[in-house]
Enzyme design. Structure first.
Site, mmCIF file in Angstrom:
data_model
loop_
_atom_site.group_PDB
_atom_site.id
_atom_site.type_symbol
_atom_site.label_atom_id
_atom_site.label_comp_id
_atom_site.label_asym_id
_atom_site.label_seq_id
_atom_site.Cartn_x
_atom_site.Cartn_y
_atom_site.Cartn_z
ATOM 1 N N ASP A 14 15.163 4.466 32.193
ATOM 2 C CA ASP A 14 15.710 4.550 33.553
ATOM 3 C C ASP A 14 16.048 3.114 33.968
ATOM 4 O O ASP A 14 15.729 2.164 33.254
ATOM 5 C CB ASP A 14 14.646 5.152 34.504
ATOM 6 C CG ASP A 14 15.129 5.226 35.951
ATOM 7 O OD1 ASP A 14 16.273 5.655 36.182
ATOM 8 O OD2 ASP A 14 14.378 4.828 36.860
ATOM 9 N N SER A 15 16.626 2.976 35.162
ATOM 10 C CA SER A 15 16.928 1.632 35.664
ATOM 11 C C SER A 15 15.654 0.876 36.046
ATOM 12 O O SER A 15 15.653 -0.349 36.076
ATOM 13 C CB SER A 15 17.825 1.745 36.898
ATOM 14 O OG SER A 15 17.161 2.498 37.899
ATOM 15 N N CYS A 77 16.974 9.454 34.089
ATOM 16 C CA CYS A 77 17.719 8.920 35.223
ATOM 17 C C CYS A 77 18.893 9.867 35.447
ATOM 18 O O CYS A 77 19.651 10.146 34.504
ATOM 19 C CB CYS A 77 18.209 7.518 34.854
ATOM 20 S SG CYS A 77 19.428 6.841 35.980
ATOM 21 N N THR A 79 21.528 9.324 37.286
ATOM 22 C CA THR A 79 22.785 8.595 37.275
ATOM 23 C C THR A 79 23.286 8.414 35.839
ATOM 24 O O THR A 79 24.446 8.722 35.526
ATOM 25 C CB THR A 79 22.576 7.212 37.940
ATOM 26 O OG1 THR A 79 21.866 7.403 39.162
ATOM 27 C CG2 THR A 79 23.879 6.526 38.198
ATOM 28 N N GLU A 158 11.871 1.082 44.633
ATOM 29 C CA GLU A 158 11.642 0.088 43.582
ATOM 30 C C GLU A 158 11.009 -1.177 44.171
ATOM 31 O O GLU A 158 10.167 -1.812 43.553
ATOM 32 C CB GLU A 158 12.988 -0.231 42.915
ATOM 33 C CG GLU A 158 12.885 -1.045 41.676
ATOM 34 C CD GLU A 158 12.442 -0.251 40.440
ATOM 35 O OE1 GLU A 158 12.746 0.940 40.352
ATOM 36 O OE2 GLU A 158 11.795 -0.860 39.568
ATOM 37 N N CYS A 190 17.208 12.261 41.838
ATOM 38 C CA CYS A 190 17.041 10.862 41.427
ATOM 39 C C CYS A 190 15.571 10.759 41.072
ATOM 40 O O CYS A 190 14.706 11.191 41.849
ATOM 41 C CB CYS A 190 17.385 9.896 42.555
ATOM 42 S SG CYS A 190 16.929 8.181 42.164
ATOM 43 N N HIS A 192 13.574 8.424 41.062
ATOM 44 C CA HIS A 192 12.734 7.600 41.943
ATOM 45 C C HIS A 192 12.143 8.432 43.098
ATOM 46 O O HIS A 192 11.090 8.086 43.639
ATOM 47 C CB HIS A 192 13.558 6.467 42.576
ATOM 48 C CG HIS A 192 13.783 5.283 41.696
ATOM 49 N ND1 HIS A 192 14.680 5.275 40.656
ATOM 50 C CD2 HIS A 192 13.222 4.038 41.725
ATOM 51 C CE1 HIS A 192 14.659 4.081 40.082
ATOM 52 N NE2 HIS A 192 13.787 3.311 40.702
HETATM 53 N N1 DGL Z 1 16.278 6.781 38.988
HETATM 54 C C1 DGL Z 1 17.684 6.808 38.781
HETATM 55 C C2 DGL Z 1 18.306 8.142 39.022
HETATM 56 O O1 DGL Z 1 17.661 9.123 38.746
HETATM 57 C C3 DGL Z 1 18.483 5.581 39.120
HETATM 58 C C4 DGL Z 1 18.424 5.050 40.503
HETATM 59 C C5 DGL Z 1 19.207 3.772 40.580
HETATM 60 O O2 DGL Z 1 18.939 2.867 39.774
HETATM 61 O O3 DGL Z 1 20.125 3.689 41.407
HETATM 62 O O4 DGL Z 1 19.427 8.277 39.410
#
Ligand code: DGL
Length: 271
Positions: A14-15, A77, A79, A158, A190, A192
């Site tokens: 993930d990011s 993730c 995205t 984050e 997402c 997060h």
């Molecule tokens: N956790 C990620 C997602 O599910 C990425 C969030 C991000 O880095 O913008 O989209």
């Protein structure tokens, strides 16, 4: 698929800390699996980046996880799942199983949300890709889906603001959006967002079924491993964490999910 064995690790990326929600759910379900986690903290947030940039990061991380002999690459993730899954699958060319976090959720919605008003929140890139809508439309399901981008949430989480007042203000602003007012179910699209799931449920006064997708994804990974006879029955549940840039907030996030001393290995994507 080429020969892989059960004792090889599961690679997750993930990011940043978002994918840890999925890794945590997976470890609870399959404690013997060895995990390698890659947090691309140098390029966070992914949600505001171009599809081309995210694809480049995703392929590079996949290359690293493949060098570590991962049997599964899990794009934890939304995205990156939305814009890079096809490319990653093509790149892997059967050398490992590749999974995304979107298909399991679409399947869950199909099984659980017929004739319901479903809301979805995610990053700008996830929402503008329209991927959930397209996949549900292809299945001809009688489900009304309203998607709404909540771009600052992942960065605030984050940054360690999950329990701060600024998070309440952001949620109030985003969740008051007109399109989300008569929903019955809310998909947290997402990885997060499960970190603030309780606050989201409280905003809707517990009247909306807020879906933490990490458990849905973890169950799907377990089923796929079982199907390929790749469940690790002898493993010790070893965990390695790579990050492309050291951030204190990632370190804290990792400790929050996996108690005890966590060793973070710095692994720049490009030297
Ligand atoms: N956790 C990620 C997602 O599910 C990425 C969030 C991000 O880095 O913008 O989209």
């Amino acid at each position: 698929m080429q020969q892989v064995s059960a004792n090889q690790p599961i690679g997750i990326f993930d990011s940043g800390i978002g994918g840890l929600t999925v890794a945590h759910a997976l470890v609870n379900l399959l404690p013997k699996e060895n995990i390698i986690y890659f947090g691309d903290t140098a390029h966070l947030p992914y949600g505001d980046k171009s599809a081309a940039a995210i694809q480049a990061y995703a392929v590079k991380i996949t290359q690293i996880l493949l060098q570590q002999q991962c049997k599964v690459i899990l794009i934890a993730c939304n995205t990156a799942s939305a814009v890079a899954y096809d490319l990653v699958r093509e790149y892997l060319n059967g050398e490992a199983i590749v999974m995304n976090v979107i298909d399991p959720v679409v399947y869950w919605v199909k099984e659980n949300c017929l004739h319901k008003n479903v809301g979805l929140i995610g990053t700008k890139q996830t929402v503008s890709s329209n991927i959930y809508h397209r996949k549900l439309t292809e299945l001809h399901l009688p489900i009304s889906l309203r998607s709404y981008a909540t771009p600052l949430l992942a960065s605030a989480i984050e940054e360690g603001f999950a329990d701060k007042k600024v998070m309440d203000a952001l949620l109030e602003e985003y969740l008051s959006h007109q399109g989300l007012q008569d929903i019955e179910v809310l998909i947290l699209a997402c990885t997060h967002y499960p970190v603030v799931k309780d606050k989201i449920a409280a905003f809707f006064e517990q009247k909306v079924n807020v879906i933490d997708t990490s458990h849905i994804v973890a169950k799907t990974v377990a089923a796929r491993l079982a199907e390929h006879n790749l469940l690790n029955k002898e493993g010790e549940g070893a965990k390695r964490f790579y990050i492309s840039d050291y951030t204190e907030s990632f370190a804290q996030g990792a400790r929050r999910f996996f108690q005890g001393a966590i060793e973070l290995e710095h692994y720049p994507l490009w030297e």
